[in-house]
Design a protein around this motif. Structure first.
Motif, PDB file in Angstrom:
ATOM      1  N   ASN A 116      27.152   2.636 -57.838  1.00  0.00           N
ATOM      2  CA  ASN A 116      27.751   3.480 -56.801  1.00  0.00           C
ATOM      3  C   ASN A 116      26.721   3.914 -55.761  1.00  0.00           C
ATOM      4  O   ASN A 116      26.477   3.174 -54.826  1.00  0.00           O
ATOM      5  N   GLU A 117      26.093   5.062 -55.902  1.00  0.00           N
ATOM      6  CA  GLU A 117      25.220   5.545 -54.819  1.00  0.00           C
ATOM      7  C   GLU A 117      24.029   4.634 -54.529  1.00  0.00           C
ATOM      8  O   GLU A 117      23.541   4.603 -53.405  1.00  0.00           O
ATOM      9  N   LYS A 118      23.552   3.871 -55.506  1.00  0.00           N
ATOM     10  CA  LYS A 118      22.465   2.902 -55.300  1.00  0.00           C
ATOM     11  C   LYS A 118      22.945   1.506 -55.684  1.00  0.00           C
ATOM     12  O   LYS A 118      22.241   0.750 -56.336  1.00  0.00           O
ATOM     13  N   SER A 119      24.143   1.179 -55.247  1.00  0.00           N
ATOM     14  CA  SER A 119      24.805  -0.045 -55.698  1.00  0.00           C
ATOM     15  C   SER A 119      24.036  -1.321 -55.370  1.00  0.00           C
ATOM     16  O   SER A 119      23.537  -1.504 -54.263  1.00  0.00           O
ATOM     17  N   ASP A 120      23.961  -2.189 -56.392  1.00  0.00           N
ATOM     18  CA  ASP A 120      23.405  -3.530 -56.187  1.00  0.00           C
ATOM     19  C   ASP A 120      24.501  -4.594 -56.356  1.00  0.00           C
ATOM     20  O   ASP A 120      24.211  -5.775 -56.438  1.00  0.00           O
ATOM     21  N   LEU A 121      25.765  -4.135 -56.374  1.00  0.00           N
ATOM     22  CA  LEU A 121      26.900  -5.054 -56.484  1.00  0.00           C
ATOM     23  C   LEU A 121      27.228  -5.627 -55.102  1.00  0.00           C
ATOM     24  O   LEU A 121      27.447  -4.867 -54.150  1.00  0.00           O
ATOM     25  N   THR A 122      27.251  -6.941 -54.998  1.00  0.00           N
ATOM     26  CA  THR A 122      27.673  -7.590 -53.750  1.00  0.00           C
ATOM     27  C   THR A 122      28.663  -8.702 -54.083  1.00  0.00           C
ATOM     28  O   THR A 122      28.580  -9.319 -55.145  1.00  0.00           O
ATOM     29  N   VAL A 123      29.609  -8.902 -53.175  1.00  0.00           N
ATOM     30  CA  VAL A 123      30.609  -9.964 -53.322  1.00  0.00           C
ATOM     31  C   VAL A 123      30.872 -10.593 -51.965  1.00  0.00           C
ATOM     32  O   VAL A 123      30.602  -9.990 -50.923  1.00  0.00           O
ATOM     33  N   GLU A 124      31.433 -11.777 -51.993  1.00  0.00           N
ATOM     34  CA  GLU A 124      31.869 -12.476 -50.782  1.00  0.00           C
ATOM     35  C   GLU A 124      33.388 -12.539 -50.806  1.00  0.00           C
ATOM     36  O   GLU A 124      33.971 -13.157 -51.706  1.00  0.00           O
ATOM     37  N   VAL A 125      34.029 -11.881 -49.842  1.00  0.00           N
ATOM     38  CA  VAL A 125      35.487 -11.949 -49.702  1.00  0.00           C
ATOM     39  C   VAL A 125      35.798 -13.171 -48.858  1.00  0.00           C
ATOM     40  O   VAL A 125      35.315 -13.306 -47.739  1.00  0.00           O
ATOM     41  N   LYS A 126      36.578 -14.071 -49.433  1.00  0.00           N
ATOM     42  CA  LYS A 126      36.927 -15.321 -48.755  1.00  0.00           C
ATOM     43  C   LYS A 126      38.341 -15.225 -48.189  1.00  0.00           C
ATOM     44  O   LYS A 126      39.156 -14.447 -48.682  1.00  0.00           O
ATOM     45  N   PRO A 127      38.652 -16.011 -47.148  1.00  0.00           N
ATOM     46  CA  PRO A 127      40.018 -16.001 -46.618  1.00  0.00           C
ATOM     47  C   PRO A 127      41.022 -16.344 -47.723  1.00  0.00           C
ATOM     48  O   PRO A 127      40.724 -17.127 -48.626  1.00  0.00           O
ATOM     49  N   GLY A 128      42.202 -15.734 -47.668  1.00  0.00           N
ATOM     50  CA  GLY A 128      43.229 -15.988 -48.674  1.00  0.00           C
ATOM     51  C   GLY A 128      43.218 -14.908 -49.738  1.00  0.00           C
ATOM     52  O   GLY A 128      42.838 -13.775 -49.501  1.00  0.00           O
ATOM     53  N   ALA A 129      43.615 -15.289 -50.942  1.00  0.00           N
ATOM     54  CA  ALA A 129      43.704 -14.345 -52.050  1.00  0.00           C
ATOM     55  C   ALA A 129      42.413 -14.332 -52.862  1.00  0.00           C
ATOM     56  O   ALA A 129      41.880 -15.373 -53.220  1.00  0.00           O
TER      57      ALA A 129
END
Length: 140
Positions: A116-129
């Motif tokens: 949360n406050e020091k988040s190291d979570l990253t994702v790639e949102v791709k077109p579509g679902a």
């Protein structure tokens, strides 16, 4: 007075065709949003009532709250679901501030700061679902 067909085409048909094309272009996925949902667990158990927020590199963030089974769906606005296509930092918290009539202090955060406050979570949102944006958090 008679108008030449070329004049009619220039002043009426071409502008109407251009307007129709602009309208159709607005009906596609030109919004730059994609649907996002998934499940959040903590130490292998569903995490209910967690706020899941996706912060894009540019643009407005999206968020959603997990249900009793840890499932969430992101909302971009009150009327639109999804998140901006592209790379996001993800923050997950259970220490949300309650509105009027809620507790005087927010609940204690049971999720480590790296989510949360020091988040190291990253994702790639791709077109579509993007229906499998699952997060298995570890308390230690």
């Amino acid at each position: 007075m008679k108008y030449a067909p070329a004049l009619l085409q220039r002043f009426f048909i071409l502008p109407l065709a251009a307007l129709a094309l602009m309208t159709l272009a607005g009906c596609g996925s030109g919004s730059g949003l994609a649907s996002v949902s998934g499940t959040v667990t903590l130490d292998g158990s569903p995490l209910p009532d967690a706020l899941v927020s996706f912060y894009p590199e540019e643009g407005r963030f999206s968020s959603g709250t997990t249900d009793s089974s840890g499932h969430y769906v992101l909302d971009y606005t009150a009327d639109e679901q999804g998140a901006v296509v592209g790379k996001h930092t993800v923050k997950i918290t259970v220490a949300t501030v309650q509105g009027e009539g809620g507790p005087a202090r927010p609940p204690k955060e049971k999720i480590p700061p790296r989510y949360n406050e020091k988040s190291d979570l990253t994702v790639e949102v791709k077109p579509g679902a993007n229906d499998d944006m699952n997060f298995d958090l570890q308390s230690k």
